[in-house]
Scaffold this active site. Sequence first.
Site, PDB file in Angstrom:
ATOM      1  N   GLU A   9       0.826  -1.212   0.000  1.00  0.00           N
ATOM      2  CA  GLU A   9       0.000   0.000   0.000  1.00  0.00           C
ATOM      3  C   GLU A   9       0.863   1.265   0.000  1.00  0.00           C
ATOM      4  O   GLU A   9       0.516   2.256  -0.638  1.00  0.00           O
ATOM      5  CB  GLU A   9      -0.949   0.001   1.204  1.00  0.00           C
ATOM      6  N   TYR A  34      -6.302   6.245   4.714  1.00  0.00           N
ATOM      7  CA  TYR A  34      -6.432   5.243   3.653  1.00  0.00           C
ATOM      8  C   TYR A  34      -5.596   3.996   3.950  1.00  0.00           C
ATOM      9  O   TYR A  34      -6.094   2.867   3.887  1.00  0.00           O
ATOM     10  CB  TYR A  34      -6.017   5.816   2.287  1.00  0.00           C
ATOM     11  N   ASP A  92      -9.229   6.196  -1.391  1.00  0.00           N
ATOM     12  CA  ASP A  92      -8.200   6.924  -2.148  1.00  0.00           C
ATOM     13  C   ASP A  92      -8.864   7.539  -3.377  1.00  0.00           C
ATOM     14  O   ASP A  92     -10.100   7.545  -3.491  1.00  0.00           O
ATOM     15  CB  ASP A  92      -7.044   5.987  -2.515  1.00  0.00           C
TER      16      ASP A  92
END
Length: 355
Positions: A44, A127, A145
């Site tokens: 991520e 996020y 996002d």
Amino acid sequence: MTEKILQKFNIDAFQKKLIEWFQDNKRDLPWRHDQDPYKVWVSEIMLQQTQVDTVIPYFQRFIAKYPSLYDLAYADEQEVLKMWEGLGYYSRVRNLQNAVREVVDEYGGEVPDDPKKLGKLKGVGPYTKGAILSIAFDQPQPAVDGNVMRVLSRVLKIEDDIAQPKVKKQFEGYAEALISHDDPSSFNQGLMELGALVCTPKEPMCMFCPVQEHCLAFQEGLEENLPVKSKAKKQKKIHYTVLLIRNGKNECLIEKRPDNGLLANMWQFPMVPVDEIGRDHMANWFQMEYGIDVELSAKKGDLKHVFTHIIWQLEVVEARTKSDQAEDERLCFVSRDELDDYPFPVSHQKMMQYL
């Protein structure tokens, strides 16, 4: 406001369609092979501002080098920056390593599954926190996002400006109301995948969309008008002359950037701020700044490098010096082969063709 928008929305059917589509169409990505929270976390962070195809080889090399959270925590920062070289946004990996060290020190090497604890770690924003908790720990936490905001702005026909922080907060509310509690991992990844493959920024492929019947923007022919996003401020241009300085041993002079700020702790060829001092005074400025006499010679080329808020306009110039030692602790002389051991930003990697 969230309740009003979702009043007539069939949440159960939307979840079912999205999750089924994701299970049938998800890409085979290396970070999806298990639910290891460390790997989810690394992926991520890498995927922020970076395309999936670019990330895949970096992720594979990074995990091969640092297979566990402990390996990354105890690694040398310069070595870690070298592994990240070319991905850009280097503060991401510095924050990641600092946060991983905190996990080792504070949580016995176990990534916390508590939203408050996880959210306090360096570089873990809303996020990233939602992505880790939903994908690795199956918790129904929203992960919003740009991709997700685009999908939801069309599905729910939300015409607010997504560049506004308060609007992003609203989208987190919509995502939280919509998320599947049975399979939050597939739901969140399904939204991300849908945005990446079908509900694209331009010319969305609505005919292939699994949730087309639920999409309010599609029903009104507005899908190409959403999301609404005001334009960012114009980037500031800064001009530098970059000096490729070699001494009598044909060694190159390189400089370490400061510990904080843009490209912190990366290495570069020395940069002269020509907007401030003018082209005629570069050698004098260099002597005053670094204590090394240089003689400028041929211009080798021009490069442009674009950051989020600024643009570097770079003129690359060769130079010579009679010095073999650098007194300034920011500088060192290295051979051409030794350059490969140091982490350089992409803009300066491109200059190596001129050496």
